[in-house]
Write a protein that holds these residues in place. Structure first.
Motif, PDB file in Angstrom:
ATOM      1  N   PRO A   7      -2.939   3.724  77.030  1.00 58.93           N
ATOM      2  CA  PRO A   7      -2.096   3.495  75.845  1.00 58.93           C
ATOM      3  C   PRO A   7      -2.916   3.322  74.567  1.00 58.93           C
ATOM      4  N   TYR A   8      -4.069   2.654  74.674  1.00 54.26           N
ATOM      5  CA  TYR A   8      -4.941   2.478  73.517  1.00 54.26           C
ATOM      6  C   TYR A   8      -5.562   3.815  73.117  1.00 54.26           C
ATOM      7  N   LEU A   9      -6.008   4.569  74.116  1.00 59.81           N
ATOM      8  CA  LEU A   9      -6.649   5.838  73.860  1.00 59.81           C
ATOM      9  C   LEU A   9      -5.692   6.813  73.172  1.00 59.81           C
ATOM     10  N   LEU A  10      -4.457   6.910  73.663  1.00 61.24           N
ATOM     11  CA  LEU A  10      -3.476   7.830  73.084  1.00 61.24           C
ATOM     12  C   LEU A  10      -3.061   7.391  71.682  1.00 61.24           C
ATOM     13  N   THR A  11      -2.930   6.087  71.484  1.00 61.16           N
ATOM     14  CA  THR A  11      -2.613   5.579  70.145  1.00 61.16           C
ATOM     15  C   THR A  11      -3.737   5.917  69.178  1.00 61.16           C
ATOM     16  N   SER A  12      -4.978   5.780  69.633  1.00 58.72           N
ATOM     17  CA  SER A  12      -6.132   6.089  68.799  1.00 58.72           C
ATOM     18  C   SER A  12      -6.147   7.559  68.389  1.00 58.72           C
ATOM     19  N   ILE A  13      -5.761   8.444  69.288  1.00 59.42           N
ATOM     20  CA  ILE A  13      -5.737   9.870  68.987  1.00 59.42           C
ATOM     21  C   ILE A  13      -4.774  10.158  67.836  1.00 59.42           C
ATOM     22  N   VAL A  14      -3.594   9.542  67.875  1.00 59.53           N
ATOM     23  CA  VAL A  14      -2.608   9.724  66.801  1.00 59.53           C
ATOM     24  C   VAL A  14      -3.168   9.208  65.479  1.00 59.53           C
ATOM     25  N   LEU A  15      -3.794   8.031  65.516  1.00 64.82           N
ATOM     26  CA  LEU A  15      -4.363   7.452  64.302  1.00 64.82           C
ATOM     27  C   LEU A  15      -5.505   8.307  63.761  1.00 64.82           C
TER      28      LEU A  15
ATOM     29  N   ILE B  81     -21.409   4.706  69.808  1.00 65.57           N
ATOM     30  CA  ILE B  81     -22.326   3.574  69.679  1.00 65.57           C
ATOM     31  C   ILE B  81     -21.593   2.351  69.130  1.00 65.57           C
ATOM     32  N   ALA B  82     -20.750   2.580  68.119  1.00 64.71           N
ATOM     33  CA  ALA B  82     -20.011   1.463  67.526  1.00 64.71           C
ATOM     34  C   ALA B  82     -19.100   0.799  68.560  1.00 64.71           C
ATOM     35  N   LEU B  83     -18.395   1.603  69.353  1.00 66.85           N
ATOM     36  CA  LEU B  83     -17.507   1.021  70.363  1.00 66.85           C
ATOM     37  C   LEU B  83     -18.292   0.287  71.443  1.00 66.85           C
ATOM     38  N   TRP B  84     -19.425   0.852  71.842  1.00 69.09           N
ATOM     39  CA  TRP B  84     -20.276   0.140  72.799  1.00 69.09           C
ATOM     40  C   TRP B  84     -20.704  -1.204  72.221  1.00 69.09           C
ATOM     41  N   ALA B  85     -21.095  -1.216  70.942  1.00 70.34           N
ATOM     42  CA  ALA B  85     -21.537  -2.463  70.309  1.00 70.34           C
ATOM     43  C   ALA B  85     -20.414  -3.484  70.253  1.00 70.34           C
ATOM     44  N   MET B  86     -19.167  -3.010  70.150  1.00 68.46           N
ATOM     45  CA  MET B  86     -18.034  -3.929  70.090  1.00 68.46           C
ATOM     46  C   MET B  86     -17.744  -4.598  71.425  1.00 68.46           C
ATOM     47  N   THR B  87     -18.369  -4.102  72.497  1.00 70.96           N
ATOM     48  CA  THR B  87     -18.272  -4.799  73.780  1.00 70.96           C
ATOM     49  C   THR B  87     -19.338  -5.873  73.905  1.00 70.96           C
ATOM     50  N   LYS B  88     -20.271  -5.902  72.936  1.00 77.54           N
ATOM     51  CA  LYS B  88     -21.384  -6.843  72.988  1.00 77.54           C
ATOM     52  C   LYS B  88     -21.380  -7.848  71.844  1.00 77.54           C
ATOM     53  N   ALA B  89     -20.729  -7.499  70.731  1.00 74.12           N
ATOM     54  CA  ALA B  89     -20.763  -8.323  69.522  1.00 74.12           C
ATOM     55  C   ALA B  89     -19.376  -8.363  68.895  1.00 74.12           C
TER      56      ALA B  89
ATOM     57  N   SER C 113      -7.119   2.065  55.940  1.00 76.49           N
ATOM     58  CA  SER C 113      -6.119   1.403  56.783  1.00 76.49           C
ATOM     59  C   SER C 113      -6.111   2.009  58.181  1.00 76.49           C
ATOM     60  N   LEU C 114      -6.215   3.337  58.247  1.00 79.74           N
ATOM     61  CA  LEU C 114      -6.251   4.008  59.545  1.00 79.74           C
ATOM     62  C   LEU C 114      -7.541   3.690  60.292  1.00 79.74           C
ATOM     63  N   ILE C 115      -8.662   3.607  59.562  1.00 75.90           N
ATOM     64  CA  ILE C 115      -9.927   3.217  60.189  1.00 75.90           C
ATOM     65  C   ILE C 115      -9.798   1.836  60.825  1.00 75.90           C
ATOM     66  N   ALA C 116      -9.226   0.900  60.077  1.00 76.42           N
ATOM     67  CA  ALA C 116      -9.070  -0.461  60.587  1.00 76.42           C
ATOM     68  C   ALA C 116      -8.188  -0.477  61.831  1.00 76.42           C
ATOM     69  N   MET C 117      -7.099   0.299  61.795  1.00 75.42           N
ATOM     70  CA  MET C 117      -6.169   0.310  62.933  1.00 75.42           C
ATOM     71  C   MET C 117      -6.811   0.927  64.169  1.00 75.42           C
ATOM     72  N   TYR C 118      -7.452   2.096  64.006  1.00 76.10           N
ATOM     73  CA  TYR C 118      -8.008   2.702  65.222  1.00 76.10           C
ATOM     74  C   TYR C 118      -9.243   1.944  65.713  1.00 76.10           C
ATOM     75  N   THR C 119      -9.948   1.270  64.811  1.00 77.51           N
ATOM     76  CA  THR C 119     -11.081   0.445  65.243  1.00 77.51           C
ATOM     77  C   THR C 119     -10.621  -0.681  66.157  1.00 77.51           C
ATOM     78  N   MET C 120      -9.553  -1.377  65.767  1.00 77.71           N
ATOM     79  CA  MET C 120      -9.048  -2.479  66.580  1.00 77.71           C
ATOM     80  C   MET C 120      -8.423  -1.971  67.883  1.00 77.71           C
ATOM     81  N   VAL C 121      -7.712  -0.849  67.797  1.00 79.16           N
ATOM     82  CA  VAL C 121      -7.116  -0.266  69.007  1.00 79.16           C
ATOM     83  C   VAL C 121      -8.212   0.130  69.994  1.00 79.16           C
ATOM     84  N   ASP C 122      -9.254   0.792  69.504  1.00 75.88           N
ATOM     85  CA  ASP C 122     -10.326   1.249  70.390  1.00 75.88           C
ATOM     86  C   ASP C 122     -11.195   0.097  70.881  1.00 75.88           C
ATOM     87  N   ALA C 123     -11.366  -0.936  70.047  1.00 76.03           N
ATOM     88  CA  ALA C 123     -12.123  -2.109  70.508  1.00 76.03           C
ATOM     89  C   ALA C 123     -11.433  -2.733  71.709  1.00 76.03           C
TER      90      ALA C 123
END
Length: 291
Positions: A72-80, A235-243, A165-175
């Protein structure tokens, strides 16, 4: 573990993670410069999207699909991301890279920080808030204080705010999605493969002959840009699993420093004293994030 729980677990922005995310920032600025340096922003953006799909496709043989809970997160991210590509094209068509890029990337970290605290209850120290404010303020100043305001600035700002706004939304969805998946490479590769197809298909449908002709001439640009795009965000998403998400989101937007030099030396856009001042604010923000 739910993504909300994982978003609140203790994490640290280490020196190693900081350096790796800064490298991702360089990659991000580079693929944006590839798009802006071309003659047709829409076509080049579609090529980069298609390039990410092309590069990711053979790698899927070695990486299993992420767990169903993350889809669900992945598909939402694609739309964003489709909306992100459209507003990116609008921003670059409306003004110079050294105006639109900093606005897009400077507003997004502030939105991510607010969302992460209000919605996901992520804890940020005073030093991190100071760092985020310094980075965002420095980034935005690269546009607003750099002497490049013009009659079309309102249009650029509207597109840039929509993009941020879209960057912020897909960043949180993908995190949340990548932490739910428990494996950043699997999530990123499948997302890169799936997200590029809809946008490239849309451009192909709208301008079939032009797209085919452009792709024949500039397919290397798409492959390089797609690879850089996939690596930078992965890389950014990997980092969000650590920080903390907000800290990583702010740090990766230091790509505007790289973009400023790229736009000055390759695209021949003006690099003023105010832009150096903005860069200094960003560097101060990075130091504050590490406290």
């Amino acid at each position: 573990m739910s993504p909300l729980t994982s978003l609140t677990s203790p994490m640290t922005l280490t020196p190693t993670i900081t350096v790796i995310v800064l490298f991702a920032a360089l990659l991000h600025a580079s693929w944006n410069a590839l798009i802006k340096s071309g003659r047709d922003v829409l076509m080049d953006t579609a090529l980069v999207a298609a390039g990410a799909t092309t590069v990711a496709a053979p790698l899927l043989l070695f990486f299993a699909p992420p767990p169903l809970a993350s889809w669900p997160y992945l598909l939402t991210s694609i739309v964003l991301h489709i909306g992100y590509y459209l507003t990116l094209v609008g921003t670059y068509r409306a003004g110079d890279m050294n105006l639109g890029y900093p606005l897009m990337r400077g507003i997004a970290p502030l939105l991510v920080a607010l969302i992460s605290v209000i919605v996901f209850h992520e804890s940020l120290s005073p030093a991190m808030w100071l760092g985020i404010a310094g980075i965002s303020g420095g980034i935005i100043s690269l546009s607003l204080l750099a002497g490049n305001l013009h009659s079309g600035v309102r249009k650029v700002m509207l597109f840039a705010f929509a993009n941020a706004s879209l960057i912020a939304m897909y960043t949180m969805v993908d995190a949340a999605g990548v932490r739910q998946a428990g494996n950043a490479p699997n999530y990123v590769l499948w997302m890169s493969f799936l997200e590029g197809m809809p946008f490239a298909a849309l451009v192909f449908w709208l301008r079939r002959r032009a797209f085919v002709a452009h792709a024949r001439l500039h397919w290397r640009r798409g492959i390089i840009g797609g690879t850089f795009s996939m690596l930078a965000y992965g890389i950014a998403l990997w980092a969000m699993t650590k920080a903390p998400t907000a800290a990583v989101a702010s740090l990766r937007e230091t790509s505007v420093i790289f973009a400023a030099f790229i736009s000055a030396f390759l695209l021949k856009e003006k690099l003023s004293f105010a832009r150096w001042l903005g860069a200094a604010m960003i560097l101060g923000g990075i130091v504050a994030l590490r406290q």
